[in-house]
Every structure is written in C-alpha cells, then in structure tokens.
Write a protein that holds these residues in place. Structure first.
Motif, PDB file in Angstrom:
ATOM      1  N   SER A  77      29.857  57.744  21.052  1.00 13.32           N
ATOM      2  CA  SER A  77      30.163  57.017  22.286  1.00 13.32           C
ATOM      3  C   SER A  77      29.194  57.402  23.397  1.00 13.32           C
ATOM      4  O   SER A  77      28.816  56.563  24.232  1.00 13.32           O
ATOM      5  N   TYR A  80      25.899  55.747  22.626  1.00 13.45           N
ATOM      6  CA  TYR A  80      25.960  54.326  22.956  1.00 13.45           C
ATOM      7  C   TYR A  80      25.825  54.102  24.462  1.00 13.45           C
ATOM      8  O   TYR A  80      25.168  53.136  24.894  1.00 13.45           O
ATOM      9  N   ASP A  97      22.972  51.902  17.007  1.00 14.71           N
ATOM     10  CA  ASP A  97      24.325  52.459  17.062  1.00 14.71           C
ATOM     11  C   ASP A  97      24.831  52.780  15.661  1.00 14.71           C
ATOM     12  O   ASP A  97      25.402  53.852  15.418  1.00 14.71           O
ATOM     13  N   TRP A 101      25.869  56.434  14.035  1.00 12.73           N
ATOM     14  CA  TRP A 101      27.165  56.747  13.416  1.00 12.73           C
ATOM     15  C   TRP A 101      26.956  57.340  12.025  1.00 12.73           C
ATOM     16  O   TRP A 101      27.626  58.302  11.629  1.00 12.73           O
ATOM     17  N   ASN A 116      37.259  58.504  13.124  1.00 13.09           N
ATOM     18  CA  ASN A 116      38.012  57.585  13.973  1.00 13.09           C
ATOM     19  C   ASN A 116      39.491  57.486  13.605  1.00 13.09           C
ATOM     20  O   ASN A 116      40.196  56.614  14.113  1.00 13.09           O
ATOM     21  N   THR A 255      30.391  50.838  17.863  1.00  7.47           N
ATOM     22  CA  THR A 255      31.090  51.373  19.038  1.00  7.47           C
ATOM     23  C   THR A 255      31.772  50.275  19.838  1.00  7.47           C
ATOM     24  O   THR A 255      32.988  50.352  20.092  1.00  7.47           O
TER      25      THR A 255
END
Length: 332
Positions: A77, A80, A97, A101, A116, A255
């Motif tokens: 995050s 991003y 992005d 990840w 997550n 994201t």
C-alpha cells in the motif's frame, strides 16, 4: 530494489475477433522487481482501442527507474502511494503494483491470500471466450469445447442468433463490446429470456449518454466493462448496471482493485474479475482475486500459443491457484 523490463510478443492460437478488430498476436510489457535474490513480475498488454503504446511505457520506466530503485521495501500500500505520485497510466501502474505484490510476498514468504487474510473456499469457474464469427461457427466451437461457461463476443445485435444461443443448453454470457444500440438494449432488458444469459457485458459504447438508458432493475444482467474505469464513480453506474468487470490494468493494479471490490459490495454490485489477452504473469495476478468475486473471465493465457510463465492456471474453466508465495509467478 532493481527494476528491469522487456516487451514480448504473445502469439494467439487463432485469430481473435471482437467488435474493435481482429488480432493474431498481442505485445506485452513484463516488469520485474528484484531484491535479495527474489523477483516479482507484472504485466500489461498493448491494447489499441485503449490507446496503449508500450514504447511510451518503456520510456517512462527509464525516466523513473532511479526513483523506483530508491524505494525501501514496505507494505504494498505504501509502494502504491508512491506510484500514484508518478502520474502513470493505469496499465503501467498495474504492472508495477502486481510485480511489487509478487516480490513482497516472496520476501515475506507469504502468499497474497495470507497477506490479505483472504479465505480460499470453493472458487467460481472461468468462462472461455468465443470470438466474433457467424453464429453457426460460434455454436460449433461451444459444442466442441470441454469448458462449462462461455463468453460469446458479438459485433452487432442479432435476434435469430440470440434465440440459438439461448437454446444451446450451455451457460452463456454475451459481450457486445459496445456494439448494441439504445433501442436494442431496451428490447433486451424487457425480454424475460435475457435473464438466462449469465450477463451481458458492455452493451453500448462507453459513456453516460449511452448507459443512462440501461435499467439495472429489469431482466438483463448488464455488466460494465469499459464503463468501469479507475475514475468511475460506482454510484453513477448503480441504477444502470448490476455487475462490474474489474480488470487490473483498468483499475491500476491489485491494490486499488481490493478497494474497488469493497466499494462494489457496499453498493450491491456483482463482480467479475476479467483480463486482457495476456500471459500467466497477468492471469496469476488476477487469479488471487477469484475468492472475492462472483464471475471469472481469466482465459487470456489459454488463448496464446507461447506462454512465458508459470503460476496460477485455468484448466477447462477450473481456477488452479498457485501454492507458491507472492503471486506464485516464475518465468519459463
């Protein structure tokens, strides 16, 4: 952190036709982010009707390379938020992005699901795309296929073909790619038989002047594709579309897609995770959202003859998630 990139040509197994044109290959930009012997991968493809020119992206990457490589490894995050300061096109931002990840998960030795807190239960199956052709040819392809769900591409409205599809005893969705008129859409949404289609995707050309004529409370399950971009307000779509198609390159990556899914649920939308024609790099990124959605259209890598990666795969519609950390991607 180091960044490298390459452009690859993905050759299609057969010519792919939609209302925007016919294609025998797609070019894809593969972005790699590396740290401590681990590498994460992201992808975006050149789509002419979105105005995507990959050489523009490689020039931009060369300009921002030093800024990217100076970034510390923090939560995705935070990375991003940094990407948003660079004013990148959503396609390029998505590739970066997703690559991050993948890298972050590999460095943390955790999957995207673990990072997550996503519970993986029974997964919806993916559709396979049937490209534009005569209805006879499309029905023949459906009959020969060992997939269970089909997304049929049209480039014009055809009432006779509509009836033939409804009577083929298969699970069918329609993708008009913006080729229907207002009156044709109104005819469809008033027809109870329209509810037999899983969904009808992007019926008219993009824009509120068109989709404002759609009524989400009637029979058709209208799905927004091009009408659901990263700047779109879901509240504007709510009266007109029942379902949205999330493609990572349109939203800017995983994201923002996670946030869009939350917002869509609050607004009672059904959700599909979709794709462009892309390799297993892009499909693996989209696949991590499958536990969160209602419909899946991740057949992109199944349409190409020279896939470049290992990762999550789609076999006869079944989503086979990689059990590796990150997004589970490695290059061949």
């Amino acid at each position: 952190m180091q960044i490298t990139w390459q452009i690859v040509r993905l050759q299609l197994k057969e010519t792919f036709s939609i209302s925007y044109g016919s294609y025998s290959f797609r070019e894809a930009l593969i972005v790699s982010l590396s740290k401590n012997g681990k590498t994460g991968y992201g992808e975006c493809t050149a789509i002419d009707y979105y105005g995507i020119i990959l050489s523009d992206f490689t020039k931009k990457l060369a300009e921002i390379q030093t800024q990217i490589e100076k970034q510390s490894i923090n939560h995705p995050s935070e990375f991003y938020a940094f990407l948003e300061t660079l004013q990148l096109h959503s396609f390029l931002r998505s590739a970066l992005d997703c690559a991050y990840w993948d890298l972050f998960g590999k460095l943390e030795n955790m999957s995207f699901f673990e990072l997550n807190s996503i519970e993986v239960k029974q997964l919806p199956e993916s559709s396979i795309t049937i490209s534009v052709a005569s209805i006879e040819e499309q029905l023949q392809k459906i009959a020969k296929s060992d997939w269970n769900k089909f997304k049929v591409k049209w480039n014009h409205y055809d009432e006779k073909a509509l009836d033939l599809l409804l009577n083929c005893k298969k699970e069918i969705a329609l993708d008009a790619n913006g080729s229907f008129s207002i009156s044709e859409c109104q005819q469809l949404e008033e027809n109870p038989a329209s509810a037999q289609f899983t969904y009808i995707e992007q019926p008219m050309k993009i824009g509120i002047s068109n989709y404002s004529h759609l009524n989400a409370s009637k029979f058709a399950n209208w799905m927004a594709d091009e009408d659901c971009q990263e700047q779109t307000k879901l509240s504007d779509l709510k009266s007109h579309y029942k379902t949205i198609n999330i493609k990572l390159v349109k939203t800017g990556g995983l994201t923002p897609a996670l946030e869009l899914i939350k917002e869509a649920r609050v607004n009672d939308f059904k959700i599909m995770i979709g794709c462009m024609t892309e390799s297993t790099v892009g499909i693996s990124a989209g696949s991590v959202l499958v536990p969160l959605v209602d419909y899946v259209d991740l057949d992109g890598a199944n349409l190409i003859a020279n896939d470049i990666a290992f990762g999550s795969t789609i076999e006869k519609g079944k989503v086979l998630l990689s059990e590796k950390v990150g997004l589970g991607i490695s290059l061949k």
